[in-house]
Design an enzyme around this catalytic site. Structure first.
Site, PDB file in Angstrom:
ATOM      1  N   ASN A 180      38.961  -3.706  -3.661  1.00 20.90           N
ATOM      2  CA  ASN A 180      39.354  -4.043  -2.292  1.00 20.90           C
ATOM      3  C   ASN A 180      40.864  -4.134  -2.136  1.00 20.90           C
ATOM      4  O   ASN A 180      41.426  -3.654  -1.150  1.00 20.90           O
ATOM      5  CB  ASN A 180      38.701  -5.367  -1.887  1.00 20.90           C
ATOM      6  CG  ASN A 180      39.080  -5.817  -0.493  1.00 20.90           C
ATOM      7  OD1 ASN A 180      39.126  -5.024   0.437  1.00 20.90           O
ATOM      8  ND2 ASN A 180      39.365  -7.099  -0.343  1.00 20.90           N
ATOM      9  N   HIS A 199      36.924  -5.924   4.407  1.00 26.08           N
ATOM     10  CA  HIS A 199      36.838  -5.323   5.733  1.00 26.08           C
ATOM     11  C   HIS A 199      36.227  -3.926   5.663  1.00 26.08           C
ATOM     12  O   HIS A 199      36.536  -3.133   4.767  1.00 26.08           O
ATOM     13  CB  HIS A 199      38.239  -5.183   6.351  1.00 26.08           C
ATOM     14  CG  HIS A 199      38.799  -6.448   6.895  1.00 26.08           C
ATOM     15  ND1 HIS A 199      39.253  -7.469   6.077  1.00 26.08           N
ATOM     16  CD2 HIS A 199      38.999  -6.865   8.172  1.00 26.08           C
ATOM     17  CE1 HIS A 199      39.711  -8.453   6.835  1.00 26.08           C
ATOM     18  NE2 HIS A 199      39.565  -8.119   8.107  1.00 26.08           N
TER      19      HIS A 199
END
Length: 325
Positions: free
Chosen positions: A201, A169
């Site tokens: 991440n 994201h």
């Protein structure tokens, strides 16, 4: 004569729709992108706007939320007005760039159609907007392509499958808990970039996202811009090259680094900025986030963008925790 009058009325309506970035985003996103590529003749609304020298801004602003013809006009008008207001809040301090800007309901991004990854994603956070809504459930969210992007320029879930990279994201899902739809929209692949999973991440990048959310305890408003970088590296022959991997049939670019540029606004109007760059590689989770702070202008030069351009730099009281001189 009547045809000319009708044309003038239509033009007036178009111009009225473009008076705000948010409203213009919805209007153009619903009618222009598909129309440009599904018809072989005729002049689209978007091309007409692009040919108007007094309106250079809106030609690339469009919306990512699909048009639903069955909506009642009064409901649609209210929804448009609400999103236009929200976009104005998010982009209060200016657009970093104007390449294929798309407005979602709680964040705004500029999409890079060549690399199939956003140039930048902008969010506006407050302590109130981060309060957990028990009706919002992340497990109900699905990664999916944004159908408002032309098929030539979309990424797909199959591009990530077996690549070894996470669908990372840019606008964090945890930043958008007010409504289920807001969180679901963060799972559009336009908001994703290939990120190393373990060590990045799921770890250090996640720490940085949490740091941004904690800033809402310090500032009444937090504005954050996130995006990819493709930085040069000196190789064996002594020359510098920009090299990056692409994944999947759509050749989705794998950024070498990611950035976040953040502005916090205090209750008395003071503005403070932080800027971070992290390499898209496993990072020691014990490394302090301050290790990744960089001068904001170094990101601007590397990305070809101007962040928070409506803020004069001499109006910043601090940059990366230090008093701005």
């Amino acid at each position: 004569m009547r045809r000319n009058m009708n044309g003038m009325k239509q033009l007036a309506l178009n111009l009225a729709a473009l008076t705000s970035v948010g409203m213009g985003g919805w209007y153009l996103g619903k009618f222009s992108e598909q129309r440009r590529y599904s018809t072989d003749s005729g002049t689209s609304v978007l091309s007409a706007v692009q040919n108007m020298p007094g309106l250079p801004l809106f030609g690339t602003v469009s919306a990512a939320t699909p048009f639903t013809p069955s909506e009642k006009s009064c409901d649609m008008g209210s929804n448009l007005s609400s999103i236009a207001t929200r976009v104005s809040q998010i982009m209060k301090f200016g657009f970093p760039g104007l390449d294929h800007v798309r407005s979602y309901e709680d964040f705004v991004l500029s999409y890079d159609r060549r690399n199939k990854v956003a140039h930048w994603v902008f969010e506006h956070l407050t302590k109130e907007r981060l309060q957990c809504n028990k009706e919002v459930d992340r497990s109900r969210c699905e990664f999916k392509p944004d159908q408002s992007i032309h098929p030539f320029f979309r990424s797909d879930n199959t591009d990530y499958k077996g690549s070894g990279y996470d669908r990372g994201h840019l606008a964090a899902a945890g930043n958008h808990k007010v409504e289920q739809k807001h969180m679901e929209q963060t799972f559009f692949l336009t908001n994703m970039a290939p990120q190393v999973g373990k060590g990045f991440n799921r770890d250090s990048w996640n720490r940085l996202e949490k740091h941004v959310r904690k800033l809402t305890n310090v500032y009444k408003d937090v504005y954050v811009c996130t995006g990819p970088l493709y930085l040069p590296k000196r190789e064996a022959d002594g020359k510098k090259y920009v090299r990056y991997e692409v994944i999947g049939a759509n050749h989705v670019a794998v950024p070498t680094h990611f950035y976040k540029v953040i502005v916090g606004e205090t209750s008395d109007g003071k503005l403070e900025m932080e800027a971070f760059v992290m390499p898209n590689t496993p990072i020691d989770d014990n490394a302090p986030l301050t290790n990744f702070q960089v001068p904001p202008d170094s990101i601007e030069r590397a990305a070809g963008l101007l962040f928070f351009d409506n803020i004069s730099r001499n109006k910043l009281s601090k940059v990366n925790g230090k008093n701005a001189g």
